[in-house]
Scaffold this motif. Sequence first.
Motif, PDB file in Angstrom:
ATOM      1  N   VAL A   1       0.849  -1.179   0.000  1.00 48.17           N
ATOM      2  CA  VAL A   1       0.000   0.000   0.000  1.00 48.17           C
ATOM      3  C   VAL A   1       0.892   1.238   0.000  1.00 48.17           C
ATOM      4  N   ARG A   2       0.403   2.304  -0.623  1.00 50.11           N
ATOM      5  CA  ARG A   2       1.169   3.549  -0.660  1.00 50.11           C
ATOM      6  C   ARG A   2       0.974   4.319   0.641  1.00 50.11           C
ATOM      7  N   VAL A   3       2.030   5.015   1.055  1.00 49.74           N
ATOM      8  CA  VAL A   3       2.013   5.758   2.315  1.00 49.74           C
ATOM      9  C   VAL A   3       2.380   7.217   2.036  1.00 49.74           C
ATOM     10  N   PHE A   4       1.569   8.129   2.570  1.00 50.15           N
ATOM     11  CA  PHE A   4       1.871   9.558   2.451  1.00 50.15           C
ATOM     12  C   PHE A   4       2.701   9.998   3.662  1.00 50.15           C
ATOM     13  N   ASN A   5       3.773  10.719   3.352  1.00 51.35           N
ATOM     14  CA  ASN A   5       4.622  11.324   4.372  1.00 51.35           C
ATOM     15  C   ASN A   5       5.291  10.299   5.278  1.00 51.35           C
ATOM     16  N   GLY A   6       5.618   9.159   4.714  1.00 48.11           N
ATOM     17  CA  GLY A   6       6.367   8.168   5.472  1.00 48.11           C
ATOM     18  C   GLY A   6       7.812   8.130   5.045  1.00 48.11           C
TER      19      GLY A   6
END
Length: 410
Positions: free
Chosen positions: A308-313
């Motif tokens: 899954v894609r993660v924002f601001n990780g």
Amino acid sequence: MKKHFLFLFFVVMLLLPYFSVHATEKYRTEAEHSIAVEATTGKILYEQEATTPTSIGSITNLLTIYLVYEAIEQGKLTLDTPVPISDYAYNLTITSPVTNIPLDKRSYPVQELIYASLIASANSATIALAEQVAGSEATFVDLMKEKLTSWGISDATILNSTGLSKDMLEDKQTSEEKEPIENRLSAIDVAIIARHLILDYPQVLKVTSQSHFSMNGTTYYGTNPMLKGGIYERSGLDGLKTASGTSMVATSLENGMRVITVVLHTKEGDLYPEKRFLETTNLMNYAYQYFTWTPIVEAGQAYQDSKVRVFNGKKSTIPAVAKQDLMVAKRNRYKKETTAKTNGLDTVLDAPLSKGTVLGTLTLNDTDLIGHGYIDEQPSIELVAAKDTATANWPFSWWNHFVRYVNEKL
């Protein structure tokens, strides 16, 4: 010699189509209705006239005991709760030809009555449990019907808690109609009940795996010789219920796979009661010979690089791994790969994320379907974060939020 060869060649070519038929099409039980189901997933492994309702006798007790365990779970009673034996239930033990054991003490704990109901098919014990749970057997029957409806069973006829014909009971049918006089369910309905009982209350197998029990200082023996020590003993078999000399519900755990079989009304079973055990053995042999318990993905593993894609990780993607094993009863002759479908992984999640956070689901996509395929929806498991995911360091974090603001607001 040449003539003989041509004759043999002709015979082989004539019979070849029969040898190439799938095993599921060749095998038939010597029973009016039968089904085999893998318990965990509900996959149907064999099905023969399984949707036609028929009399089930004391197999009814499986549903009754389910509701007893449910009442225990809800805190309405315990295994030690004393259950009074009503005059109606008691009189059946002394004046009626129905299967029973003496209940002279007129009060017994729930646990003893469960043993009596499942192992000895003691009808008065079953009635006493129904009366304890609902106040009366009539009210209990309403609960039985409600439970069946909640499981999607709409073709059942339920008249009492035991499966006894009305003409064998004290309160004989008073209306002018002659039908119905006994409980009726299809083989697939019975399989649904047995599966719910095993999955929701697996402690029942500690009861049904016993060939005998003691009550009032007397030892009572059941009618299941497929249990350990019986003449038809099968290693792994630990229940569930025999009935009427011609029917049987069984379950066995072998090679890591639990199978439920239902055999209703074996042909010539009235003359040869042992036939239900032979047919159950054959059906079990069929299930375990032609199907193998096979993993689609194991717990802690990603399915086909699921992520899954993660924002601001600190990382832009993280693996989505199986929270538990996803298995299938795979037919050995079916050569196509059995797959699964991921759901929910197209969502972008904000960091930070903790290990174990649910990211999506993985649903079995089994296309090798026999009969009705599955008695419920094909199974799903959760996909979770494989490890903790921290927020990106400054100034990357500031920049990520700035870019998001621009994209969303400007």
